[in-house]
Scaffold this motif. Sequence first.
Motif: not given
Length: 426
Positions: A20-22, A116-118, A124-126, A146-149
Motif C-alpha cells: 500500500k505504501k510503495g 491492491l484490489s484485494t 481510493k488509491i491513485t 478497477i474500481d476506486n483506483i
Amino acid sequence: MHLYNLKVPSDQVSFEQAVKKGLGQDMGLYFPSEFKPFDNIDTLLEMPFVERSAKVLQQLIGDELSEDVISELVANAFVFPAPLAPVNDHIYCLELFHGPTLAFKDFGARFMAQCLSTLSKGQKITILTATSGDTGAAVAHAFHGIDNIDVVILFPKGKISPLQEKLFSTLGGNIHTVAIESDFDACQHLVKTAFEDKDVREGLHLNSANSINISRLMAQICYYFEAFSQLNKVQRENTIVSVPSGNFGNLTAAMFAKMLGLPIKRFVAATNLNDTVPRFWASGEWKPNATVATMSNAMDVSQPNNWPRIQALFDKGMLNKDILSAVSIDEDYTQLAMRNLANEGYVSEPHAAVAFKALTSQLQDGETGIFLGTAHPAKFRETVENVLGQPIALPEPLVEVADKESLSVPLPNDYQQLKQHLFNIL
C-alpha cells in the motif's frame, strides 16, 4: 512477511503495508528481513507454473495471506506462459512478452493490481508512476477498469516508440497519461517529488507501481523458477542469467530467487550506454552521467532506483560480489547482436540483444546461458526492421491500438504544473 526500510531501518512493515505504501520514509526501499530457502528445489520445479508461483510467493509472504488467497491472486495474474526458447544448444531466451502488453512487466503489474484490489478493501488509491516504455502499458492494462483506483503515468515525450505509447495512452477511463518534455530520469524525479509532497501524497492516496513496489518485484521472482523448470537437471547446476537492466528491478528479482534456493550460478547485469552500474562495479565510484537516448530505450536510466536492494544483498554478506558481472553494450554491438541472433534463426529486439551480447562475453565452456526477452520485437518494429532489413508482423494487441488516438496530455518538466494537473483530473 516482515520488511524494513533500507534508509530508515526502524521503519518496519508487513507485506500489506509495503504494498500500500510503495515507498518508505525518506523514499527508502522496503527489503525482506529474511529469506527462507526451499528444501527441495527439484520438487518445486516439477510443479506447473501457477501452482509453483503460489508456493514461491507463500514462502515470502508467510501466513499474512492464506494459501487460498495467494493462489487466487496468482491464478488471476499469471494467465500467460513464460517459455524458454532455444537460440542454440547452450543459450536460451526466456520470453516474457506473451502477456497482454507484450512485455515482462505484465507479470509484476498484474500481480500488484490483484494485491491492491484485494488489500485496499474499496479505499481510493491513485497509482502514480513513471515509465521508460513497458511499465506504462503493463500498469495501465493491469489496473484498467478497477474500481476506486486511478492511474497516472508519466513518460518522456517522444522518447518511447509510438506503439509503446499507444498501448497505454489510448485506454482512457481511470487511466491518465502525461507526456513530460524531458527524459525518464526527470519523470522519476517528478514522481518522487510528488511522494515527498504531503498534500499530494495524502490528498490523492498515492501509491507507486514502479518496480520499487515489493509486490511487483516478488512476482518477477516467479519466472526465474519457471525458466529453470524448463532446463534439465544437469543444466540447472551450471546456468548463468543475463538481465537487460535499466531500473534494475528484474536483476533484483533474480537475486531474490537465488536467495530462495534457485541454483543460478552467476548473474550478468547488461546495460546500454547508460552504464552507471558497470562503471561503479569497475571503479567503486557511483557517478551517474546524464541519461543517453538509445535504441533500447526502456533501459535509458542513469540512476536505477532498485540498485540499493542489490547493494544490500552484497553489503549484508547474503551474496558474494563475484557472482555478478556488469557489462555495458554500445549501439553498434546491440545491432550486431540483433543480427547474430537473426543468423541463429531468432528474431529479437534491442533490449534482449543487449543481454545476449553481454551473456556471450561472459559465458564459459560447459555453461548454459539464459538471457531475458523482455519485449516482443514488434514493439520496436521500426528499429528491428531497419537493423535486420526484414518486415516484422504486428501481433494482435498492437494491431488493435495502432490507429487509435493518444489521449496523453503534454506537460513541461515542472512539478507545480504537474501537481495542478493531478488535482484537476482526480
